[in-house]
Write a protein that holds these residues in place. Structure first.
Motif, PDB file in Angstrom:
ATOM      1  N   SER A   1      51.095 -37.598  30.843  1.00  0.00           N
ATOM      2  CA  SER A   1      50.337 -38.721  30.121  1.00  0.00           C
ATOM      3  C   SER A   1      49.114 -38.735  30.884  1.00  0.00           C
ATOM      4  CB  SER A   1      51.148 -40.133  30.323  1.00  0.00           C
ATOM      5  OG  SER A   1      51.239 -40.503  31.546  1.00  0.00           O
ATOM      6  N   GLN A   2      47.905 -39.649  30.325  1.00  0.00           N
ATOM      7  CA  GLN A   2      46.852 -39.647  30.493  1.00  0.00           C
ATOM      8  C   GLN A   2      46.623 -40.520  31.994  1.00  0.00           C
ATOM      9  OE1 GLN A   2      44.064 -40.461  27.662  1.00  0.00           O
ATOM     10  NE2 GLN A   2      45.383 -39.908  26.105  1.00  0.00           N
TER      11      GLN A   2
ATOM     12  N   THR B   1      44.458 -34.905  29.982  1.00  0.00           N
ATOM     13  CA  THR B   1      44.186 -34.610  28.684  1.00  0.00           C
ATOM     14  C   THR B   1      42.921 -33.757  28.645  1.00  0.00           C
ATOM     15  OG1 THR B   1      44.407 -35.399  26.396  1.00  0.00           O
ATOM     16  CG2 THR B   1      43.049 -36.746  28.174  1.00  0.00           C
ATOM     17  N   SER B   2      42.615 -33.047  27.469  1.00  0.00           N
ATOM     18  CA  SER B   2      41.327 -32.371  27.068  1.00  0.00           C
ATOM     19  C   SER B   2      40.820 -32.554  25.939  1.00  0.00           C
ATOM     20  CB  SER B   2      41.457 -30.825  27.168  1.00  0.00           C
ATOM     21  OG  SER B   2      42.509 -30.473  26.377  1.00  0.00           O
TER      22      SER B   2
ATOM     23  N   PRO C   1      39.298 -35.480  25.049  1.00  0.00           N
ATOM     24  CA  PRO C   1      39.785 -36.747  24.821  1.00  0.00           C
ATOM     25  C   PRO C   1      38.724 -37.521  23.865  1.00  0.00           C
ATOM     26  CG  PRO C   1      38.911 -37.102  26.853  1.00  0.00           C
ATOM     27  CD  PRO C   1      38.805 -35.580  26.524  1.00  0.00           C
TER      28      PRO C   1
ATOM     29  N   ARG D   1      35.709 -34.879  30.354  1.00  0.00           N
ATOM     30  CA  ARG D   1      36.552 -36.191  31.034  1.00  0.00           C
ATOM     31  C   ARG D   1      35.413 -36.998  31.652  1.00  0.00           C
ATOM     32  NH1 ARG D   1      41.497 -32.544  32.806  1.00  0.00           N
ATOM     33  NH2 ARG D   1      39.685 -30.906  33.128  1.00  0.00           N
TER      34      ARG D   1
ATOM     35  N   SER E   1      40.803 -44.128  26.585  1.00  0.00           N
ATOM     36  CA  SER E   1      40.875 -42.678  26.202  1.00  0.00           C
ATOM     37  C   SER E   1      42.210 -42.589  25.352  1.00  0.00           C
ATOM     38  CB  SER E   1      41.381 -41.765  27.293  1.00  0.00           C
ATOM     39  OG  SER E   1      41.510 -40.259  26.937  1.00  0.00           O
TER      40      SER E   1
ATOM     41  N   SER F   1      43.728 -39.141  22.933  1.00  0.00           N
ATOM     42  CA  SER F   1      43.943 -37.560  22.855  1.00  0.00           C
ATOM     43  C   SER F   1      43.043 -37.210  21.891  1.00  0.00           C
ATOM     44  CB  SER F   1      45.518 -37.056  22.407  1.00  0.00           C
ATOM     45  OG  SER F   1      45.572 -37.286  21.021  1.00  0.00           O
TER      46      SER F   1
END
Lengths: 110, 113
Positions: free
Chosen positions: B1-2, B28-29, B31, B72, B93, B95
């Motif tokens: 998870s983020q 995550t990328s 976002p 990010r 944020s 995804s």
């Protein structure tokens, strides 16, 4: 834009009591989230529930998307449940932006 | 998870001084990133959102600006703070698909004197 109404605005409970918080929204949504804001301001994710029913321990939530409302149930409340509960929704048209209700302030006394 | 980091946690600044609040995201990328403000005793108001590097959308006219120099990293700035800029600032944020659960950082409490 979409409107979000939460009720009641304030709630005082004795420890061990159950409660139901309500969130009404004015348009179709593809995101609905319930948050608990603790005394330090942190927003804790409780449920991501654009439709259906979910349960997590003493908490559960139900969203009836066709009737545009969601309910958050808290059972056997504890003092640590105190804080502000927010409902937030995103319309299913356009870019997804959460719109927050004004919150329900819950105080659970020992 | 983020995981979302914000700093500083608290800030007291004089009127007319500059501001820079930073938000970084892990886990995550690409976002979607958001800045919200919460006035005392009130709900959250969306200030800015970004779908990618250098892409910023503003929701309300104000004394603040946002930038996204890296995938990010999200920065909230002001050249000259006003008393009305006081509040609790939260970074969030989602995804990279843009649909789904939104997660929030711990927030920065700003007091302008």
């Amino acid at each position: 834009g979409i409107q979000v109404e939460q009720s009641p605005p304030d709630l005082i409970l004795q420890e061990g009591a159950n409660s139901t918080l309500r969130c009404n929204f004015s348009d179709s949504v593809n995101n609905l989230q319930w948050f608990h804001q603790n005394p330090w301001g942190q927003l804790i994710n409780l449920f991501y529930i654009p439709s259906g029913t979910k349960q997590n321990g003493r908490l559960s939530a139900t969203t009836v998307a066709t009737e545009r409302y969601s309910l958050l149930y808290i059972s056997s409340s504890q003092t640590t449940d105190s804080g502000v509960y927010f409902c937030a929704v995103a319309s299913n048209t356009g870019f997804q932006k959460l719109v927050f209700g004004t919150g329900t302030r819950l105080l659970v006394s020992p | 998870s983020q995981t979302i980091h914000q700093w500083p946690a608290t800030l007291v600044q004089p009127v007319g001084s500059p501001l820079s609040l930073e938000c970084t995201v892990e886990g995550t990328s690409n976002p979607n990133l958001y800045w919200y403000r919460q006035a005392a005793g009130r709900g959250l108001q969306l200030l800015f959102y970004s779908v990618g590097i250098g892409q910023i959308s503003s929701e309300v006219p104000q004394n603040l600006s946002a930038s996204r120099p890296q995938d990010r990293q999200f920065i909230l700035s002001s050249k000259k703070l006003l008393l009305s800029d006081s509040g609790f600032y939260l970074c969030a944020s989602t995804s990279g698909t843009g649909v789904g659960e939104q997660f929030f950082g711990p927030g920065t409490r700003l007091t302008v004197l």
